[in-house]
Design a protein around this motif. Structure first.
Motif, PDB file in Angstrom:
ATOM      1  N   VAL A  84       6.091  -8.963  -1.205  1.00 11.46           N
ATOM      2  CA  VAL A  84       6.953  -7.793  -1.371  1.00 11.46           C
ATOM      3  C   VAL A  84       6.204  -6.528  -0.981  1.00 11.46           C
ATOM      4  O   VAL A  84       6.761  -5.629  -0.329  1.00 11.46           O
ATOM      5  N   GLN A  85       4.928  -6.439  -1.346  1.00 13.53           N
ATOM      6  CA  GLN A  85       4.154  -5.246  -0.995  1.00 13.53           C
ATOM      7  C   GLN A  85       3.966  -5.115   0.511  1.00 13.53           C
ATOM      8  O   GLN A  85       3.976  -4.013   1.058  1.00 13.53           O
ATOM      9  N   LEU A  86       3.795  -6.251   1.195  1.00  9.83           N
ATOM     10  CA  LEU A  86       3.686  -6.184   2.651  1.00  9.83           C
ATOM     11  C   LEU A  86       5.011  -5.727   3.260  1.00  9.83           C
ATOM     12  O   LEU A  86       5.036  -4.870   4.156  1.00  9.83           O
ATOM     13  N   ALA A  87       6.121  -6.287   2.789  1.00 13.13           N
ATOM     14  CA  ALA A  87       7.428  -5.861   3.297  1.00 13.13           C
ATOM     15  C   ALA A  87       7.665  -4.370   3.036  1.00 13.13           C
ATOM     16  O   ALA A  87       8.155  -3.641   3.917  1.00 13.13           O
ATOM     17  N   ASP A 120      -0.223   5.557   2.158  1.00 13.51           N
ATOM     18  CA  ASP A 120      -1.025   6.313   1.186  1.00 13.51           C
ATOM     19  C   ASP A 120      -2.069   5.427   0.515  1.00 13.51           C
ATOM     20  O   ASP A 120      -3.170   5.890   0.200  1.00 13.51           O
ATOM     21  N   GLU A 121      -1.727   4.159   0.288  1.00 18.43           N
ATOM     22  CA  GLU A 121      -2.663   3.226  -0.316  1.00 18.43           C
ATOM     23  C   GLU A 121      -2.765   1.981   0.556  1.00 18.43           C
ATOM     24  O   GLU A 121      -1.759   1.532   1.124  1.00 18.43           O
ATOM     25  N   PRO A 122      -3.962   1.409   0.676  1.00 16.96           N
ATOM     26  CA  PRO A 122      -4.102   0.214   1.507  1.00 16.96           C
ATOM     27  C   PRO A 122      -3.345  -0.976   0.925  1.00 16.96           C
ATOM     28  O   PRO A 122      -3.184  -1.096  -0.290  1.00 16.96           O
ATOM     29  N   LEU A 123      -2.878  -1.850   1.792  1.00 14.11           N
ATOM     30  CA  LEU A 123      -2.175  -3.053   1.354  1.00 14.11           C
ATOM     31  C   LEU A 123      -3.154  -4.016   0.686  1.00 14.11           C
ATOM     32  O   LEU A 123      -4.323  -4.107   1.090  1.00 14.11           O
ATOM     33  N   PRO A 124      -2.704  -4.745  -0.331  1.00 15.23           N
ATOM     34  CA  PRO A 124      -3.610  -5.581  -1.139  1.00 15.23           C
ATOM     35  C   PRO A 124      -3.894  -6.951  -0.496  1.00 15.23           C
ATOM     36  O   PRO A 124      -3.629  -7.993  -1.088  1.00 15.23           O
ATOM     37  N   ASP A 168      -3.825  -3.869   9.505  1.00 13.64           N
ATOM     38  CA  ASP A 168      -4.820  -2.834   9.795  1.00 13.64           C
ATOM     39  C   ASP A 168      -4.145  -1.534  10.222  1.00 13.64           C
ATOM     40  O   ASP A 168      -4.544  -0.442   9.797  1.00 13.64           O
ATOM     41  N   GLN A 169      -3.106  -1.635  11.046  1.00 15.13           N
ATOM     42  CA  GLN A 169      -2.396  -0.439  11.490  1.00 15.13           C
ATOM     43  C   GLN A 169      -1.678   0.249  10.330  1.00 15.13           C
ATOM     44  O   GLN A 169      -1.699   1.480  10.215  1.00 15.13           O
TER      45      GLN A 169
END
Length: 410
Positions: free
Chosen positions: A154-157, A82-86, A75-76
């Protein structure tokens, strides 16, 4: 190349190093110098091999606190990226067909209630509607936990890293740490293939490579490289709609989730499948463990129980098989905290749960490194809780591998 000294040096650019860098940058005083050093490219080693199930129900309150912090971190991050995490917050569906599985469901429901999480008992018609690929006998039981989800690891990292860079963290890729450097008893930096880097504090988040690296300094980490693996079926959007929940099958020792039109499913080895921490290659992809190199023995041993609730597997094709290295401890909990070498902290041994635990581990390590009060109880993760161990002995590696075999949850 000559690198200036830094206040904090983080070894490893996977999910734990990334989360720790971001959390440290958030909490450190202004002007604090933080450097993250990665041997290859960010998040391309063990992080990229994860199934990344974010399940919040954990029997240990401290483990549950780590996972809850990951959801808070997402959330933070979404407020600064720029884009929300999926994040696919589709919930988890736990299906039991035998008495042992029913006991697991009852325990999960009680723990969820203690944690303030929402659960729902599902009728079989509801199960099929949510996950059309499932089939179960009339006496099966199902529990749904709405807050759970999954995400591309990978996207979270990369989200953690991007936010850390915004806060001034220096990231050095393609730079391998060869050894830790001590003056008297204190760790004062690292020797890399690009030269010496001095640091006031070193935080090792090097995954399975941590064992050999720290052993050279007389620090024994109670973990072993253990196989994690999963299969992905061919596409079938009728059976595997994108919004269907993750599924936990305790009786089959299996888990599953949607994966781009197909189904990703994992089975836990009933035999001990492990590697040697003294001889891990630089490139972990395709690593060969001590037995069953292609996973056929595991798939065959779990086939009957899996096919009972997943009958379509009898005719569906398998599109992909992926195997990875997880760092398992004997109790399935991570190794977090200060070593007996001043100036050296460690975060590893996540036992297949590093993605889900990442936000909490990053925060906990940052607080410990800065001498702040930790947000949760750190004692379950103490480095010395197993006493003296030899992480290179085969007996200990088997012990760690069997800890994965006994795991029921996601």
């Amino acid at each position: 190349m000559q690198y200036p000294s830094t206040d904090f040096l983080i070894i490893g650019g996977g999910i734990l190093g990334a989360a720790t860098a971001w959390s440290l940058a958030q909490r450190a005083p202004a002007g604090t110098r933080i450097r993250l050093v990665e041997a290859g490219m960010l998040a391309t080693a063990t992080t990229s091999q994860a199934a990344a199930l974010l399940t919040r129900v954990r029997p240990d309150p401290a483990m549950a606190a780590l996972v809850a912090q990951t959801f808070s971190a997402i959330d933070q991050l979404n407020k600064v990226l720029d884009e929300p995490l999926p994040l696919r917050q589709v919930g988890s569906l736990h299906l039991a067909t035998r008495e042992a599985g029913r006991q697991y469901l009852h325990s999960t429901a009680r723990t969820a209630a203690d944690l303030g999480l929402t659960t729902e008992r599902l009728k079989l018609d509801d199960v099929i509607q949510r996950a059309p690929w499932l089939s179960a006998a009339a006496d099966a039981e199902a529990l749904y936990v709405a807050e759970d989800g999954y995400m591309d690891p990978v996207q979270l990292a990369q989200g953690y890293i991007t936010a850390a860079r915004h806060l001034g963290v220096e990231v050095v890729q393609h730079c391998r740490v060869q050894s830790l450097v001590r003056q008297q008893d204190r760790v004062v930096g690292v020797q890399t293939d690009q030269g010496f880097m001095a640091a006031g504090c070193v935080i090792c988040c090097a995954g399975p490579w941590s064992t050999q690296l720290l052993a050279e300094q007389g620090v024994s980490l109670a973990m072993a490289p253990v196989r994690s693996h999963y299969w992905i079926t061919e596409d079938n959007t009728d059976l595997f709609p994108a919004d269907s929940p993750m599924v936990i099958l305790p009786d089959a020792n299996a888990y599953a989730r949607p994966e781009v039109g197909g189904l990703l499913f994992g089975l836990r080895d009933q035999q001990a499948v492990y590697g040697d921490p003294a001889s891990l290659p630089e490139n972990i992809h395709g690593y060969l463990f001590n037995c069953d190199p292609d996973g056929w023995e595991c798939l065959e041993s779990g086939w009957t129980e899996l096919a009972e609730v997943f009958p379509a597997i009898e005719h569906l094709g398998i599109a992909h098989y992926l195997t990875g290295v997880s760092s398992y401890t004997p109790d399935g909990k991570p190794l977090l905290g200060q070593t007996d070498r001043p100036g050296l902290l460690v975060a590893t041994g996540c036992s297949g749960g590093g993605i889900a635990l990442s936000g909490g581990i990053g925060r906990l390590l940052a607080e410990l490194a800065l001498g702040q009060a930790p947000f949760c109880d750190q004692s379950p993760f103490a480095l010395n809780r197993f006493g003296d161990v030899d992480p290179f002995s085969e007996a200990f590696r088997i012990r760690c591998a069997l800890a994965r075999s006994k795991k029921q949850s996601g």
